[in-house]
Design a protein around this motif. Structure first.
Motif, PDB file in Angstrom:
ATOM      1  N   GLU A 148       0.833  -1.192   0.000  1.00 25.07           N
ATOM      2  CA  GLU A 148       0.000   0.000   0.000  1.00 25.07           C
ATOM      3  C   GLU A 148       0.872   1.248   0.000  1.00 25.07           C
ATOM      4  OE1 GLU A 148      -3.028   1.683   3.273  1.00 25.07           O
ATOM      5  OE2 GLU A 148      -3.521  -0.292   2.481  1.00 25.07           O
ATOM      6  N   THR A 149       0.653   2.127  -0.966  1.00 25.18           N
ATOM      7  CA  THR A 149       1.447   3.342  -1.090  1.00 25.18           C
ATOM      8  C   THR A 149       0.530   4.493  -1.460  1.00 25.18           C
ATOM      9  OG1 THR A 149       3.342   2.071  -1.883  1.00 25.18           O
ATOM     10  CG2 THR A 149       3.395   4.441  -2.250  1.00 25.18           C
ATOM     11  N   VAL A 150       0.628   5.587  -0.744  1.00 22.99           N
ATOM     12  CA  VAL A 150      -0.143   6.780  -1.077  1.00 22.99           C
ATOM     13  C   VAL A 150       0.795   7.797  -1.712  1.00 22.99           C
ATOM     14  CG1 VAL A 150      -1.559   8.669  -0.215  1.00 22.99           C
ATOM     15  CG2 VAL A 150      -1.774   6.391   0.798  1.00 22.99           C
ATOM     16  N   ARG A 151       0.458   8.200  -2.905  1.00 23.14           N
ATOM     17  CA  ARG A 151       1.249   9.208  -3.611  1.00 23.14           C
ATOM     18  C   ARG A 151       0.451  10.506  -3.650  1.00 23.14           C
ATOM     19  NH1 ARG A 151       5.508   6.795  -5.915  1.00 23.14           N
ATOM     20  NH2 ARG A 151       5.407   4.522  -6.132  1.00 23.14           N
ATOM     21  N   ARG A 152       1.118  11.592  -3.374  1.00 25.26           N
ATOM     22  CA  ARG A 152       0.455  12.899  -3.331  1.00 25.26           C
ATOM     23  C   ARG A 152       1.112  13.850  -4.324  1.00 25.26           C
ATOM     24  NH1 ARG A 152      -2.850  13.073   1.130  1.00 25.26           N
ATOM     25  NH2 ARG A 152      -2.423  11.483   2.718  1.00 25.26           N
ATOM     26  N   VAL A 153       0.284  14.470  -5.115  1.00 22.95           N
ATOM     27  CA  VAL A 153       0.718  15.543  -6.012  1.00 22.95           C
ATOM     28  C   VAL A 153      -0.347  16.620  -5.945  1.00 22.95           C
ATOM     29  CG1 VAL A 153       1.167  16.238  -8.384  1.00 22.95           C
ATOM     30  CG2 VAL A 153       2.023  14.041  -7.563  1.00 22.95           C
ATOM     31  N   GLY A 154       0.050  17.793  -5.492  1.00 20.10           N
ATOM     32  CA  GLY A 154      -0.921  18.874  -5.382  1.00 20.10           C
ATOM     33  C   GLY A 154      -2.077  18.474  -4.482  1.00 20.10           C
ATOM     34  N   ARG A 155      -3.280  18.559  -4.994  1.00 17.49           N
ATOM     35  CA  ARG A 155      -4.489  18.252  -4.213  1.00 17.49           C
ATOM     36  C   ARG A 155      -4.909  16.791  -4.333  1.00 17.49           C
ATOM     37  NH1 ARG A 155      -7.999  22.657  -7.110  1.00 17.49           N
ATOM     38  NH2 ARG A 155      -9.719  21.597  -6.059  1.00 17.49           N
ATOM     39  N   LEU A 156      -4.097  15.977  -5.025  1.00 23.32           N
ATOM     40  CA  LEU A 156      -4.436  14.576  -5.268  1.00 23.32           C
ATOM     41  C   LEU A 156      -3.722  13.658  -4.281  1.00 23.32           C
ATOM     42  CD1 LEU A 156      -5.245  15.985  -7.936  1.00 23.32           C
ATOM     43  CD2 LEU A 156      -4.457  13.936  -9.144  1.00 23.32           C
ATOM     44  N   ALA A 157      -4.450  12.651  -3.799  1.00 25.10           N
ATOM     45  CA  ALA A 157      -3.866  11.576  -2.992  1.00 25.10           C
ATOM     46  C   ALA A 157      -4.278  10.254  -3.627  1.00 25.10           C
ATOM     47  CB  ALA A 157      -4.347  11.650  -1.552  1.00 25.10           C
ATOM     48  N   LEU A 158      -3.315   9.548  -4.218  1.00 25.90           N
ATOM     49  CA  LEU A 158      -3.572   8.310  -4.954  1.00 25.90           C
ATOM     50  C   LEU A 158      -3.055   7.139  -4.122  1.00 25.90           C
ATOM     51  CD1 LEU A 158      -4.483   7.643  -8.062  1.00 25.90           C
ATOM     52  CD2 LEU A 158      -2.081   7.046  -8.291  1.00 25.90           C
ATOM     53  N   ASP A 159      -3.946   6.260  -3.713  1.00 29.21           N
ATOM     54  CA  ASP A 159      -3.584   5.088  -2.920  1.00 29.21           C
ATOM     55  C   ASP A 159      -3.475   3.892  -3.867  1.00 29.21           C
ATOM     56  OD1 ASP A 159      -3.530   2.808  -1.272  1.00 29.21           O
ATOM     57  OD2 ASP A 159      -4.612   3.851   0.326  1.00 29.21           O
ATOM     58  N   THR A 160      -2.236   3.481  -4.170  1.00 33.45           N
ATOM     59  CA  THR A 160      -2.032   2.407  -5.138  1.00 33.45           C
ATOM     60  C   THR A 160      -2.290   1.035  -4.542  1.00 33.45           C
ATOM     61  OG1 THR A 160       0.335   2.384  -4.609  1.00 33.45           O
ATOM     62  CG2 THR A 160      -0.371   3.742  -6.483  1.00 33.45           C
ATOM     63  N   GLY A 161      -2.419   0.942  -3.227  1.00 33.02           N
ATOM     64  CA  GLY A 161      -2.775  -0.324  -2.598  1.00 33.02           C
ATOM     65  C   GLY A 161      -4.270  -0.552  -2.652  1.00 33.02           C
ATOM     66  N   ARG A 162      -5.017   0.424  -2.179  1.00 25.34           N
ATOM     67  CA  ARG A 162      -6.489   0.332  -2.210  1.00 25.34           C
ATOM     68  C   ARG A 162      -7.053   0.720  -3.570  1.00 25.34           C
ATOM     69  NH1 ARG A 162      -5.822   2.648   3.125  1.00 25.34           N
ATOM     70  NH2 ARG A 162      -6.538   1.186   4.719  1.00 25.34           N
ATOM     71  N   ARG A 163      -6.207   1.294  -4.426  1.00 31.00           N
ATOM     72  CA  ARG A 163      -6.611   1.755  -5.757  1.00 31.00           C
ATOM     73  C   ARG A 163      -7.750   2.766  -5.653  1.00 31.00           C
ATOM     74  NH1 ARG A 163      -4.206  -0.473  -9.945  1.00 31.00           N
ATOM     75  NH2 ARG A 163      -5.872   0.092 -11.378  1.00 31.00           N
ATOM     76  N   THR A 164      -7.520   3.777  -4.847  1.00 33.05           N
ATOM     77  CA  THR A 164      -8.487   4.855  -4.691  1.00 33.05           C
ATOM     78  C   THR A 164      -7.803   6.192  -4.948  1.00 33.05           C
ATOM     79  OG1 THR A 164      -8.032   5.034  -2.317  1.00 33.05           O
ATOM     80  CG2 THR A 164      -9.847   3.581  -2.993  1.00 33.05           C
ATOM     81  N   LEU A 165      -8.605   7.162  -5.348  1.00 26.55           N
ATOM     82  CA  LEU A 165      -8.110   8.519  -5.558  1.00 26.55           C
ATOM     83  C   LEU A 165      -9.000   9.474  -4.785  1.00 26.55           C
ATOM     84  CD1 LEU A 165      -6.383  10.698  -7.056  1.00 26.55           C
ATOM     85  CD2 LEU A 165      -8.164  10.667  -8.825  1.00 26.55           C
ATOM     86  N   ARG A 166      -8.364  10.405  -4.102  1.00 22.55           N
ATOM     87  CA  ARG A 166      -9.093  11.461  -3.413  1.00 22.55           C
ATOM     88  C   ARG A 166      -8.534  12.810  -3.855  1.00 22.55           C
ATOM     89  NH1 ARG A 166     -12.094   8.844   0.500  1.00 22.55           N
ATOM     90  NH2 ARG A 166     -12.813  10.804   1.430  1.00 22.55           N
ATOM     91  N   VAL A 167      -9.447  13.736  -4.122  1.00 23.27           N
ATOM     92  CA  VAL A 167      -9.081  15.108  -4.448  1.00 23.27           C
ATOM     93  C   VAL A 167      -9.660  15.996  -3.360  1.00 23.27           C
ATOM     94  CG1 VAL A 167      -9.292  16.986  -6.104  1.00 23.27           C
ATOM     95  CG2 VAL A 167      -9.048  14.639  -6.928  1.00 23.27           C
ATOM     96  N   ASP A 168      -8.792  16.692  -2.641  1.00 24.34           N
ATOM     97  CA  ASP A 168      -9.234  17.496  -1.485  1.00 24.34           C
ATOM     98  C   ASP A 168     -10.052  16.637  -0.531  1.00 24.34           C
ATOM     99  OD1 ASP A 168      -8.002  19.729  -2.577  1.00 24.34           O
ATOM    100  OD2 ASP A 168      -9.818  20.366  -3.620  1.00 24.34           O
ATOM    101  N   ASP A 169      -9.627  15.372  -0.356  1.00 20.20           N
ATOM    102  CA  ASP A 169     -10.256  14.407   0.544  1.00 20.20           C
ATOM    103  C   ASP A 169     -11.623  13.926   0.073  1.00 20.20           C
ATOM    104  OD1 ASP A 169      -9.655  12.837   2.777  1.00 20.20           O
ATOM    105  OD2 ASP A 169     -11.050  13.974   4.031  1.00 20.20           O
ATOM    106  N   CYS A 170     -11.980  14.209  -1.176  1.00 22.50           N
ATOM    107  CA  CYS A 170     -13.228  13.698  -1.750  1.00 22.50           C
ATOM    108  C   CYS A 170     -12.896  12.592  -2.751  1.00 22.50           C
ATOM    109  CB  CYS A 170     -13.998  14.815  -2.457  1.00 22.50           C
ATOM    110  SG  CYS A 170     -14.575  16.113  -1.350  1.00 22.50           S
ATOM    111  N   PRO A 171     -13.575  11.433  -2.675  1.00 23.33           N
ATOM    112  CA  PRO A 171     -13.255  10.337  -3.593  1.00 23.33           C
ATOM    113  C   PRO A 171     -13.639  10.655  -5.030  1.00 23.33           C
ATOM    114  CG  PRO A 171     -15.218   9.820  -2.303  1.00 23.33           C
ATOM    115  CD  PRO A 171     -14.665  11.096  -1.737  1.00 23.33           C
ATOM    116  N   VAL A 172     -12.808  10.196  -5.960  1.00 27.91           N
ATOM    117  CA  VAL A 172     -13.071  10.337  -7.398  1.00 27.91           C
ATOM    118  C   VAL A 172     -12.974   8.957  -8.022  1.00 27.91           C
ATOM    119  CG1 VAL A 172     -12.288  11.347  -9.574  1.00 27.91           C
ATOM    120  CG2 VAL A 172     -12.148  12.683  -7.458  1.00 27.91           C
ATOM    121  N   GLU A 173     -14.018   8.535  -8.731  1.00 26.31           N
ATOM    122  CA  GLU A 173     -14.042   7.216  -9.367  1.00 26.31           C
ATOM    123  C   GLU A 173     -13.274   7.246 -10.679  1.00 26.31           C
ATOM    124  OE1 GLU A 173     -15.151   4.466  -8.252  1.00 26.31           O
ATOM    125  OE2 GLU A 173     -16.556   4.951  -6.640  1.00 26.31           O
ATOM    126  N   LEU A 174     -12.369   6.266 -10.858  1.00 26.58           N
ATOM    127  CA  LEU A 174     -11.618   6.131 -12.099  1.00 26.58           C
ATOM    128  C   LEU A 174     -11.767   4.723 -12.638  1.00 26.58           C
ATOM    129  CD1 LEU A 174      -8.206   7.842 -11.153  1.00 26.58           C
ATOM    130  CD2 LEU A 174     -10.173   8.896 -12.282  1.00 26.58           C
TER     131      LEU A 174
END
Length: 228
Positions: free
Chosen positions: A130-156
């Motif tokens: 599990e790894t969370v990568r952050r760029v700007g307002r994005l937090a991408l969790d490559t373990g859970r495969r989730t993305l949050r923008v400003d702490d709001c989930p975004v479906e991809l």
């Protein structure tokens, strides 16, 4: 017998093509269920929860694009490989914009179909750690495969996630379209690189003004190095 790798739903109204796809996928250890129309496909997805869908576009009644659109509207992000007899760029782009993860144009080798499905599932599985990568307002969790923008989930979709993850792994670096096809899809020397532009456009639409993706004219795409 190879170990079972999960159920693949094949949606194809031509019986001989459906049987060929079923046979080759089964040889690789997949369970396979076949439907011949869009209504049956939607029912099967909801009842069986397949790991991937091989979806013909030209179906009687509800076509494959409408099936994909309804699945995505319902929040179902099962990986989809579109199959089409038409080699029109607009058809392929529309399919990708509706949320498909890959496509094949008839006629194609059943070996290629199997390879595409296996590659798509490997990409969907992602890294084990599990790894969370952050760029700007994005937090991408490559373990859970989730993305949050400003702490709001975004479906991809699976492919959107993998493309964004690859760019975010290398902030400040610019990749050509050919490089992205090789790194994200595993395609080398693929003739149609415009699918990259479609996915970048989709990501930008979903991320809005939080999108860190930049275009370098004549080169390709990268993510601005704005990590915090």
């Amino acid at each position: 017998m190879p170990e079972n790798k999960g159920l693949v739903l094949v949606v194809e109204d031509e019986p001989h093509i459906a049987e060929l796809q079923r046979r080759y996928l089964a040889r690789e250890g997949f369970g396979v269920h076949v439907e011949a129309d869009g209504d049956g496909a939607l029912t099967a997805v909801r009842r069986m929860r397949p790991v991937a869908i091989v979806l013909d576009i030209a179906l009687p009644g509800m076509d494959g694009m409408e099936v994909c659109r309804r699945l995505r509207e319902d929040g179902d992000w099962t990986p989809v490989v579109f199959v089409t007899a038409r080699d029109e760029v607009t058809d392929r782009i529309l399919g990708l914009e509706l949320g498909a993860d890959d496509y094949l144009t008839k006629p194609f080798s059943p070996h290629e179909l199997v390879a595409r499905v296996k590659s798509l599932l490997r990409r969907a599985a992602g890294p084990e750690r599990e790894t969370v990568r952050r760029v700007g307002r994005l937090a991408l969790d490559t373990g859970r495969r989730t993305l949050r923008v400003d702490d709001c989930p975004v479906e991809l979709t699976t492919t959107e996630f993998n493309l964004l993850a690859e760019l975010m792994r290398h902030p400040g670096q610019v990749f050509s379209r050919d490089q992205l096809l090789a790194r994200v899809w595993g395609y080398v020397g693929y003739r149609d690189t415009r699918m990259i532009d479609v996915y970048v456009s989709q990501l930008r639409a979903k991320l809005g003004d939080a999108s860190p993706i930049r275009t370098v004219r004549g080169v390709g795409y990268g993510v601005a190095d704005t990590g915090r």
